[in-house]
Scaffold this motif. Structure first.
Motif, mmCIF file in Angstrom:
data_model
loop_
_atom_site.group_PDB
_atom_site.id
_atom_site.type_symbol
_atom_site.label_atom_id
_atom_site.label_comp_id
_atom_site.label_asym_id
_atom_site.label_seq_id
_atom_site.Cartn_x
_atom_site.Cartn_y
_atom_site.Cartn_z
ATOM 1 N N ASN A 56 0.783 -1.234 0.000
ATOM 2 C CA ASN A 56 0.000 0.000 0.000
ATOM 3 C C ASN A 56 0.813 1.282 0.000
ATOM 4 N N ASP A 57 2.046 1.223 0.495
ATOM 5 C CA ASP A 57 2.808 2.456 0.703
ATOM 6 C C ASP A 57 4.061 2.565 -0.162
ATOM 7 N N CYS A 58 4.326 1.558 -0.969
ATOM 8 C CA CYS A 58 5.543 1.571 -1.786
ATOM 9 C C CYS A 58 5.189 1.471 -3.265
ATOM 10 N N ILE A 59 5.887 2.242 -4.072
ATOM 11 C CA ILE A 59 5.704 2.141 -5.520
ATOM 12 C C ILE A 59 6.513 0.956 -6.045
ATOM 13 N N VAL A 60 6.268 0.613 -7.288
ATOM 14 C CA VAL A 60 7.001 -0.483 -7.932
ATOM 15 C C VAL A 60 7.887 0.106 -9.014
ATOM 16 N N PRO A 61 9.213 -0.091 -8.933
ATOM 17 C CA PRO A 61 10.112 0.451 -9.963
ATOM 18 C C PRO A 61 9.817 -0.142 -11.338
ATOM 19 N N VAL A 62 10.227 0.576 -12.376
ATOM 20 C CA VAL A 62 10.051 0.111 -13.748
ATOM 21 C C VAL A 62 11.400 0.105 -14.464
ATOM 22 N N ASP A 97 8.470 -12.845 7.959
ATOM 23 C CA ASP A 97 9.160 -11.709 8.558
ATOM 24 C C ASP A 97 9.897 -10.995 7.435
ATOM 25 N N ILE A 98 9.745 -9.686 7.346
ATOM 26 C CA ILE A 98 10.294 -8.919 6.225
ATOM 27 C C ILE A 98 11.221 -7.837 6.751
ATOM 28 N N ARG A 99 12.421 -7.762 6.175
ATOM 29 C CA ARG A 99 13.393 -6.735 6.535
ATOM 30 C C ARG A 99 13.789 -5.993 5.259
ATOM 31 N N VAL A 100 13.925 -4.684 5.357
ATOM 32 C CA VAL A 100 14.254 -3.874 4.187
ATOM 33 C C VAL A 100 15.372 -2.893 4.525
ATOM 34 N N SER A 101 16.008 -2.374 3.478
ATOM 35 C CA SER A 101 17.046 -1.359 3.659
ATOM 36 C C SER A 101 17.164 -0.527 2.385
ATOM 37 N N HIS A 102 17.930 0.565 2.481
ATOM 38 C CA HIS A 102 18.236 1.427 1.345
ATOM 39 C C HIS A 102 16.955 1.966 0.689
ATOM 40 N N ILE A 103 16.258 2.800 1.447
ATOM 41 C CA ILE A 103 15.029 3.404 0.950
ATOM 42 C C ILE A 103 15.346 4.380 -0.181
ATOM 43 N N VAL A 104 14.515 4.363 -1.218
ATOM 44 C CA VAL A 104 14.635 5.284 -2.352
ATOM 45 C C VAL A 104 13.394 6.177 -2.331
ATOM 46 N N TYR A 127 10.313 3.405 -2.290
ATOM 47 C CA TYR A 127 10.438 1.955 -2.360
ATOM 48 C C TYR A 127 11.770 1.590 -1.748
ATOM 49 N N PHE A 128 11.957 0.315 -1.467
ATOM 50 C CA PHE A 128 13.175 -0.148 -0.817
ATOM 51 C C PHE A 128 14.029 -0.905 -1.824
ATOM 52 N N GLU A 129 15.278 -0.475 -1.933
ATOM 53 C CA GLU A 129 16.172 -1.090 -2.912
ATOM 54 C C GLU A 129 16.439 -2.554 -2.587
ATOM 55 N N ARG A 130 16.484 -2.876 -1.286
ATOM 56 C CA ARG A 130 16.829 -4.245 -0.884
ATOM 57 C C ARG A 130 15.802 -4.769 0.116
ATOM 58 N N MET A 131 15.433 -6.019 -0.062
ATOM 59 C CA MET A 131 14.426 -6.632 0.787
ATOM 60 C C MET A 131 14.765 -8.103 0.997
ATOM 61 N N SER A 152 12.750 -23.399 7.357
ATOM 62 C CA SER A 152 12.432 -22.015 7.001
ATOM 63 C C SER A 152 12.668 -21.795 5.513
ATOM 64 N N VAL A 153 11.906 -20.876 4.964
ATOM 65 C CA VAL A 153 11.988 -20.531 3.544
ATOM 66 C C VAL A 153 12.096 -19.013 3.451
ATOM 67 N N GLY A 154 12.863 -18.527 2.489
ATOM 68 C CA GLY A 154 12.974 -17.086 2.345
ATOM 69 C C GLY A 154 13.637 -16.691 1.045
ATOM 70 N N GLY A 155 13.871 -15.407 0.923
ATOM 71 C CA GLY A 155 14.498 -14.919 -0.297
ATOM 72 C C GLY A 155 14.995 -13.498 -0.149
ATOM 73 N N VAL A 156 15.759 -13.085 -1.145
ATOM 74 C CA VAL A 156 16.347 -11.745 -1.198
ATOM 75 C C VAL A 156 16.066 -11.134 -2.561
ATOM 76 N N ARG A 157 15.714 -9.856 -2.544
ATOM 77 C CA ARG A 157 15.582 -9.078 -3.777
ATOM 78 C C ARG A 157 16.407 -7.807 -3.603
ATOM 79 N N ALA A 158 17.300 -7.534 -4.533
ATOM 80 C CA ALA A 158 18.149 -6.347 -4.461
ATOM 81 C C ALA A 158 18.150 -5.671 -5.822
#
Length: 340
Positions: A56-62, A97-104, A127-131, A152-158
Motif C-alpha cells: 500500500n505504501d511503496c511504488i514499484v520500480p520500472v 518476517d520482512i526486513r528492508v534497507s536502502h530506501i529510495v 520503495y526499498f532497494e533491498r528486501m 524455514s523458507v525465504g528470499g532476497v531481492r536487491a
C-alpha cells in the motif's frame, strides 16, 4: 536423527534417499506452538515492515527504457509463500518476517516543484532497494546439539543488482529453504536448498523454480551434516589459528588466494566471531574445546551484520567453511590451509 519431522508428501517423495542419512523419521500432523522470537534473522542496517506496507505504501520500480514494471517485492514474497503452501501441504506455515534497507524516496509529479519542507505525505513516494524475507514451517523441525531447528523458507531481492535503466529483461532473485536455529535465529543455508542467482521474467517462472528447489532439497541430509558438526571439536589453539588464517586470507596475493577455498566473511565479522567465542551465552567456547557446531553458529551469528544483498551468499559460505574445516580435521586436504 530421532525426531526429524517431515510432512507425509515429502516423506513419500524422498523415501529412497532419506534412509541413507537417518535411521528413522516421525511423520506427525499436529501443530506446534511457535516460540517467542527475541532475535532477527538479519540485523545490519535493516528495518522490519509488513506485507501491507509494501503493498500500500511503496511504488514499484520500472525498467526506464520501456516503462515495464518489475516484479514487486510483495509479489515475490507472495509467490514463494504460495509455492511453499502448495509443496508443504498440511503443514503450518507462518507469516513472513520482512526486513528492508536502502530506501529510495521520490515525489509525485504534482509536487515536483514544492520545497522539501512543504511536502505532504501524499506527495511522497518510496520503495526499498533491498528486501529480505523469511517464514518458518514450525511443524517440520529437528534438534541438533540441544538447539531446535525449524524449517524455514525465504528470499532476497536487491534492485541494485539489476539495471533498471535498460529495457525489461530477466530479473534476479535469491531464494532458499533451510533451517533456522530458534535459539538465536541464525539461518543454516545448504547447497541443495539455495538458488543464488535465480533469473526469471514472471511470477509463474518464479513459482516453478521455487517448487523445483523444494523438490531438490533433502532436509534429512542437511540435518545429518549439521549433526556431524557436533562430533568434532577445535582446541583453543586451533580456533585461534583458524581466525588468524581468516584474517590473513584477505591479504593473500590474488593467485594464491584462488588456490584456497573461498572465504566471504569480512574482517569485522571475524572480530565478531572472536568476541562471541568469549562471550556468547549459547555458543562460546572459552576455557575448553569448541564443537564445530558451535563454531558454525559463531559464523552464522556474525553474518547477521551483513547487508541484505550479501547475506545469503555469506550464510551459504559459512556452511562451506564449517563443513570444510570439519573435513580437514579428519584428514581432508581441501581446507587444510586453515588449520595448518
Amino acid at each position: 536423527m530421532g525426531n526429524l519431522v517431515l510432512l507425509p508428501a515429502m516423506a513419500q517423495k524422498r523415501s529412497s534417499n532419506f534412509n541413507q542419512y537417518a535411521e528413522d523419521a516421525t511423520v506427525i500432523s499436529e501443530e506446534t506452538t511457535k516460540a517467542k522470537k527475541v532475535n532477527h534473522f538479519i540485523e545490519a542496517n535493516t528495518m522490519e515492515i509488513d506485507l501491507q506496507h509494501l503493498k500500500n505504501d511503496c511504488i514499484v520500480p520500472v525498467f526506464s527504457k520501456d516503462n515495464e514494471l518489475t516484479i514487486s517485492h510483495n509479489a515475490f514474497i507472495e509467490t514463494v509463500w504460495d509455492a511453499a503452501n502448495s509443496f508443504f501441504t498440511g503443514e503450518t506455515i507462518d507469516k513472513p518476517d520482512i526486513r528492508v534497507s536502502h530506501i529510495v524516496k521520490g515525489r509525485i509529479p504534482e509536487a515536483i516543484h514544492k520545497p522539501a519542507n512543504q511536502l505532504l505525505e501524499s506527495d511522497k513516494t518510496q520503495y526499498f532497494e533491498r528486501m529480505m524475507f523469511c517464514f518458518e514451517i514450525p511443524t517440520i523441525y529437528e534438534t541438533v546439539e540441544g538447539n531446535e531447528l525449524t524449517l524455514s523458507v525465504g528470499g532476497v531481492r536487491a534492485y541494485n543488482q539489476m539495471n533498471l535503466y535498460s529495457k525489461k529483461t530477466v530479473e534476479k532473485f535469491k531464494v532458499f529453504v533451510g533451517f533456522k536455529n530458534m535459539v538465536c535465529c541464525n539461518l543454516c543455508v545448504y547447497t541443495d536448498g539455495y538458488l543464488s542467482n535465480l533469473e526469471v521474467s514472471s511470477t509463474s517462472d518464479l513459482y516453478r523454480s521455487v517448487l523445483e528447489m523444494f523438490h531438490a532439497y533433502n532436509p534429512a541430509k542437511h540435518i545429518h551434516l549439521m549433526q556431524m558438526l557436533g562430533n568434532s571439536y577445535l582446541t583453543e589453539h586451533q580456533f585461534a589459528q583458524i581466525l588468524g588464517k581468516m584474517r590473513l586470507y584477505q591479504c593473500l596475493p590474488q593467485g594464491y588466494q584462488k588456490s584456497i577455498p573461498r572465504l566471504l566473511i569480512t574482517d569485522t565479522q571475524i572480530n565478531s566471531v572472536a568476541k562471541a567465542y568469549m562471550q556468547d551465552e549459547n555458543f562460546s567456547g572459552f576455557g575448553g574445546d569448541l564443537s564445530m557446531w558451535r563454531f558454525y553458529n559463531l559464523l552464522t551469528g556474525a553474518n547477521k551484520s551483513s547487508y541484505i544483498d550479501s547475506f545469503l551468499d555469506r550464510a551459504y559460505n559459512a556452511t562451506e567453511i564449517a563443513q570444510g574445516i570439519n573435513a580437514a580435521l579428519h584428514g581432508d586436504e581441501h581446507y587444510k590451509w586453515f588449520i595448518d
